[in-house]
Design an enzyme around this catalytic site. Structure first.
Site, mmCIF file in Angstrom:
data_model
loop_
_atom_site.group_PDB
_atom_site.id
_atom_site.type_symbol
_atom_site.label_atom_id
_atom_site.label_comp_id
_atom_site.label_asym_id
_atom_site.label_seq_id
_atom_site.Cartn_x
_atom_site.Cartn_y
_atom_site.Cartn_z
ATOM 1 N N CYS A 170 -21.581 -5.055 86.045
ATOM 2 C CA CYS A 170 -22.034 -3.666 85.854
ATOM 3 C C CYS A 170 -22.437 -3.106 87.218
ATOM 4 C CB CYS A 170 -23.218 -3.630 84.892
ATOM 5 S SG CYS A 170 -23.869 -1.958 84.621
ATOM 6 N N HIS A 173 -10.610 -2.939 83.133
ATOM 7 C CA HIS A 173 -10.481 -1.475 83.153
ATOM 8 C C HIS A 173 -9.023 -1.082 83.036
ATOM 9 C CE1 HIS A 173 -14.655 -0.637 84.485
ATOM 10 N NE2 HIS A 173 -14.562 -1.847 85.014
ATOM 11 N N GLU A 202 -16.590 3.637 77.884
ATOM 12 C CA GLU A 202 -16.867 2.235 78.193
ATOM 13 C C GLU A 202 -16.701 1.335 76.971
ATOM 14 O OE1 GLU A 202 -20.150 0.891 80.418
ATOM 15 O OE2 GLU A 202 -20.333 2.717 81.613
ATOM 16 N N CYS A 229 -19.801 4.882 85.502
ATOM 17 C CA CYS A 229 -19.482 3.461 85.386
ATOM 18 C C CYS A 229 -19.127 2.973 86.788
ATOM 19 C CB CYS A 229 -18.296 3.277 84.435
ATOM 20 S SG CYS A 229 -17.730 1.572 84.273
ATOM 21 N N GLY A 231 -16.067 0.868 86.989
ATOM 22 C CA GLY A 231 -14.937 1.768 86.697
ATOM 23 C C GLY A 231 -14.575 2.631 87.882
HETATM 24 N N1 LIG Z 1 -19.143 -1.485 79.457
HETATM 25 C C1 LIG Z 1 -18.858 -2.425 80.555
HETATM 26 C C2 LIG Z 1 -20.170 -2.956 81.166
HETATM 27 C C3 LIG Z 1 -20.965 -1.865 81.900
HETATM 28 C C4 LIG Z 1 -20.239 -1.382 83.127
HETATM 29 C C5 LIG Z 1 -20.710 -0.057 83.722
HETATM 30 N N2 LIG Z 1 -21.818 0.583 83.107
HETATM 31 C C6 LIG Z 1 -20.840 -0.146 85.241
HETATM 32 O O1 LIG Z 1 -21.697 0.542 85.817
HETATM 33 O O2 LIG Z 1 -20.009 -0.884 85.842
HETATM 34 C C7 LIG Z 1 -18.030 -3.609 80.020
HETATM 35 O O3 LIG Z 1 -18.152 -3.939 78.823
HETATM 36 O O4 LIG Z 1 -17.287 -4.192 80.820
#
Ligand SMILES: N[C@H](CCC[C@H](N)C(=O)O)C(=O)O
Length: 290
Positions: A78, A171, A221, A230, A233
């Site tokens: 994250c 992603h 997400e 994100c 992302g």
């Molecule tokens: N939903 C993402 C985790 C949070 C990533 C995001 N909030 C960031 O800042 O990278 C997943 O399941 O891979």
């Protein structure tokens, strides 16, 4: 029986999480972190967040981060969380330097964070190498190390093309002419959590190129739905832009997200992706878990 859980709510560009300090506090009374993440994320019966992040001792790095999405699923990485963990650890003297390592579940094992001199709200993170091999992302389909670049996908008779990148978490990036017209609800809801092409689910991102050093990016997400930002992302959006030859390596790219901007650079020499952006504390509090 009710238990009181001290927390800190923090955000990076509006991507907010409930942070529990498992270094100075004992978290062993919490039965289920996935269940707690689901509870605290509820804006009406909980605190309201995109999930839960634990700051824990590490044998491999200075501290360890675990991250749970709103739905309770545990993610491997994250980006916005790493910047906030960096801020928290430095401000609470859990580390004794502005530069240190954070262990994650990501295949890159750990991220190096650096709080910019004179600031505790601007953090640069070395996110390590992007993972491009199909089976490692993972994307279902023919085995082999080939990257997934502009792969065709037909949904309800509509043709799309996506590029897949992992920053430790998966992603899928779709390029659009105008970010305001991105089919984020249609493709996000369909692909993020249970679509067979993505065996572990996928964070569904949309990218609009604005110039050779600027993109717009929006995201649905995995495990949390549409968020303000994100970090992984944003990194993946720049890697995908380079793989699709829309921007160049070794150029700091400004990624405009709903909640603000990140600066991302994929460096040729190290093959690492660097991310720079804010980390903010919203409040400290006590959650009454019943
Ligand atoms: N939903 C993402 C985790 C949070 C990533 C995001 N909030 C960031 O800042 O990278 C997943 O399941 O891979």
């Amino acid at each position: 029986m009710e238990q009181k859980i001290s927390f800190t709510k923090m955000h990076g560009l509006g991507n907010c999480y409930i942070y529990l300090d498992g270094i100075t506090r004992d978290l062993s009374s919490i039965e289920s972190f996935p269940a707690l993440s689901h509870q605290v994320s509820d804006p009406y019966k909980g605190i309201g967040s995109d999930g839960l992040i634990l700051i824990l001792p590490s044998k491999k790095a200075d501290v360890r981060m675990r991250i749970f999405n709103k739905d309770g699923s545990e993610a491997m990485n994250c980006g916005n969380g790493l910047r906030c963990v960096a801020k928290y650890a430095y401000e609470h003297q859990l580390v004794d330097s502005r530069q240190f390592a954070i262990e994650t579940l990501s295949g890159n094992k750990q991220a190096t964070v650096h709080l910019r001199e004179g600031s505790v709200e601007e953090v640069t993170v070395d996110m390590g190498e992007p993972i491009l091999e199909r089976a490692q992302i993972p994307v279902a389909g023919p085995l082999g190390g080939q990257p997934v670049i502009r792969e065709q996908l037909t949904v309800d008779g509509e043709d799309y093309a996506f590029t897949a990148v992992s920053m430790g978490n998966p992603h899928a990036l779709f390029f659009v002419d105008a970010i305001a017209e991105a089919p984020i609800h249609k493709l996000g809801a369909l692909l993020a959590d249970t679509y067979p092409l993505f065996p572990n689910g996928v964070n569904v991102g949309f990218v609009e190129k604005l110039s050779d050093h600027e993109v717009n990016y929006r995201v649905w997400e995995r495990g949390s739905g549409i968020t303000q930002a994100c970090g992984t992302g944003a990194c993946a959006s720049v890697v995908a832009s380079i793989l699709e030859k829309r921007v160049a390596k070794d150029v700091p790219v400004t990624v405009h997200l709903e909640g603000g901007d990140l600066t991302i650079e994929w460096q040729s020499e190290s093959n690492h992706v660097l991310m720079t952006g804010e980390a903010k504390t919203i409040c400290d509090g006590v959650y009454f878990q019943r």
